[in-house]
Design an enzyme around this catalytic site. Structure first.
Site, PDB file in Angstrom:
ATOM      1  N   SER A   1     -13.811   0.585   4.718  1.00 17.36           N
ATOM      2  CA  SER A   1     -13.917   1.157   3.394  1.00 17.36           C
ATOM      3  C   SER A   1     -15.236   1.904   3.227  1.00 17.36           C
ATOM      4  CB  SER A   1     -13.728   0.060   2.343  1.00 17.36           C
ATOM      5  OG  SER A   1     -13.560   0.626   1.074  1.00 17.36           O
TER       6      SER A   1
ATOM      7  N   HIS B   1      -5.347  -1.182   3.431  1.00 17.31           N
ATOM      8  CA  HIS B   1      -6.784  -0.882   3.449  1.00 17.31           C
ATOM      9  C   HIS B   1      -7.551  -1.892   4.299  1.00 17.31           C
ATOM     10  CE1 HIS B   1     -10.223   1.227   1.834  1.00 17.31           C
ATOM     11  NE2 HIS B   1     -10.770   0.112   1.398  1.00 17.31           N
TER      12      HIS B   1
ATOM     13  N   ASP C   1      -2.314   2.699   2.977  1.00 11.92           N
ATOM     14  CA  ASP C   1      -3.453   2.573   2.062  1.00 11.92           C
ATOM     15  C   ASP C   1      -3.575   3.833   1.221  1.00 11.92           C
ATOM     16  OD1 ASP C   1      -5.953   2.038   0.891  1.00 11.92           O
ATOM     17  OD2 ASP C   1      -7.037   2.807   2.637  1.00 11.92           O
TER      18      ASP C   1
END
Length: 499
Positions: free
Chosen positions: A193, A476, A423
């Site tokens: 991320s 994610h 994601d």
């Protein structure tokens, strides 16, 4: 002046050679001692039985401005061959989210036993797909103010990309002084991320340190990033093509966006474009943005709001969403300039991330017996643990990461960029586009990679040791939803084997 600092400043080639030999001998002597005994974890509340390998945890204190920054780490010795296996640093994103997210929900040695609390304490069981099976791994709460890391001065909770990289580099130098027996192991940096920013900026700091002769000399080999924030244009323009490709928006909506936006979805050129992008937003509003295949978990904070809204999707449109303008879960919203705390730096309030079930981790890491066992400061000193920190005021101050990747790959460092392909926070379409934009020659053309004779995802390999890989059906947080596949590509890449 210390001998180490004298060596750093030494200019003559022969003098540097003598210094390097002497320091190597000193490290060899010091490595006879074990890792600090006071940091050894002997047992964990919620887990019965012996730990699968040696675990250490505690604080490394670095200079702040003013005061000190106490950075918390949890170190797991490899279950395979600690003296030979790589040392890997793991960083969760946010910015401002705790790396215990990776520890307890993704690839740590334990996972929570669903539905079997022991009193108020969640029960832990072994994770068959832990990354500590084949590597030594450090989970670091960074920057200061995140997770169990804290400062005696709230001003140290104001930070940004460059300061975070500098602080984490300072942590690593001190950490290897505490654990000199691992200084010769290959060292890798990893994260997901917003760690798409943390990782390359830190990698460049480490490389600069190596080049000027900082000691201890880190045996840095490369890095890996999962679903990483990289470039505002590539990432910002990725969602609309992703949504269309996944069948989440109609052909009419997609064509209208293409016509009115001209491909500039990140920076809408007109009001008509913005109106069409709102249709995309509405179409996606009922989904778990981190994994479109998974249900959206309504935590205690959002449950009340959804009841008030009198709609099953109420929690997407109320309380937590307002907080999301400050803390976009584990990815950065490029339309904000700062993820400031709720009121002022140093204040900390309860924060749950939309669609993420974090209740077990909150209960476990706020238990004082657990904190004592892992050598963490009590809540009265370090504050309560939340998956993401509202007390950190963070500003992005680096821009695109593509120049960082070009710099580091040109120097021969190995890089793996991977994406869960379901994601919407950082869609793989943007990552695929920017990795292609590097302009490197394709040496391993787009192909499936396999786990247990099944397609686990797709891979494209470039020269300069640069690889892009997708994980089929993952969101994610790849190791959370596809743990077996994650361990497979992780172990093969670290071992230098074909994926």
């Amino acid at each position: 002046m210390s001998f180490k600092n004298f060596c750093i400043r030494a200019d003559m080639t022969i003098l540097k050679f003598i210094c390097s030999i002497t320091l190597a001998l000193l490290l060899t002597v010091s490595s006879v001692r074990a890792a600090p005994k006071e940091s050894l974890i002997t047992s964990l509340p919620g887990f019965e039985g012996p730990l699968p390998s040696e675990h250490y945890a505690g604080y490394v204190t670095i200079d702040g401005s003013p005061g000190k920054k106490n950075l918390f780490y949890y170190f797991i010795v490899s279950e395979r061959n600690p003296s030979k296996d790589p040392v890997v640093l793991w960083l969760n994103g946010g910015p401002g989210c705790s790396s215990f997210d990776g520890f307890v929900y993704e690839h740590g040695p334990f996972k929570f036993h669903v539905g079997k609390p022991k009193g108020n304490l969640p029960v832990l069981q072994l994770n068959s797909f832990s990354w500590s099976k084949i590597s030594n791994i450090i989970y670091l709460d960074s920057p200061c103010g995140v997770g169990l890391s804290y400062s005696n001065n709230p001003k140290n909770y104001v930070t940004g990309d460059l300061q975070t990289a500098s602080d984490t580099h300072a942590f690593l130098l001190k950490w290897f002084e505490l654990y000199p027996e691992f200084i010769s192991n290959p060292f890798y940096i990893s994260g997901e991320s917003y760690a798409g920013v943390y990782v390359p900026t830190l990698a460049l700091e480490v490389v600069k340190g190596i080049q000027i002769g900082e000691m201890p000399r880190i045996n840095f080999k490369g890095y890996m990033v999962g679903n990483g924030v990289t470039d505002e244009t590539f990432d910002g323009n990725a969602l609309v093509p992703f949504a269309f490709g996944m069948g989440l928006i109609s052909s009419d909506i997609y064509e209208a966006c293409q016509t009115t936006c001209g491909g500039k979805f990140y920076d809408p050129p007109s009001e008509t474009c913005q109106m069409n992008l709102e249709k995309v937003k509405q179409a996606l509003s009922g989904l778990n943005e981190y994994d479109i295949l998974e249900p959206c978990y309504p935590n205690s904070e959002t449950k009340n709001e959804s009841e008030k809204a009198n709609t099953p999707l109420g929690f997407h449109q109320t309380g937590v969403k307002k907080k999301q303008t400050r803390m976009f879960g584990r990815a950065s919203p490029f339309w904000t300039t700062s993820n400031a705390g709720a009121s002022s730096p140093g204040s900390q309030e309860e924060l749950h991330i939309p669609c993420v079930d974090d209740e077990a981790a909150v209960a476990w890491l706020n238990n004082e017996a657990v904190r004592k066992a892992i050598h963490a400061a009590p809540a009265s000193v370090a504050g309560s643990w939340w998956i993401c920190a509202t007390r950190v005021e963070y500003s992005g101050d680096t821009g695109s990461m593509i120049p960082y990747h070009k710099n580091l790959t040109s120097q021969g460092y190995r890089v793996l960029i991977y994406s869960g392909d379901h994601d919407t926070a950082v869609p793989f379409t943007g990552t695929q586009a920017w990795t292609r934009s590097m302009g490197y020659k394709i040496i391993d053309e787009w192909r499936p990679w396999m786990t247990d004779d099944q397609v686990a995802g797709y891979l494209q390999g470039y020269d300069n040791n640069f690889t892009f890989l997708t994980i089929k059906g993952a969101g994610h947080m790849v190791p959370q939803t596809r743990p077996q596949e994650a361990l497979e590509f992780y172990s093969r890449w670290l071992d230098g084997k074909p994926i």
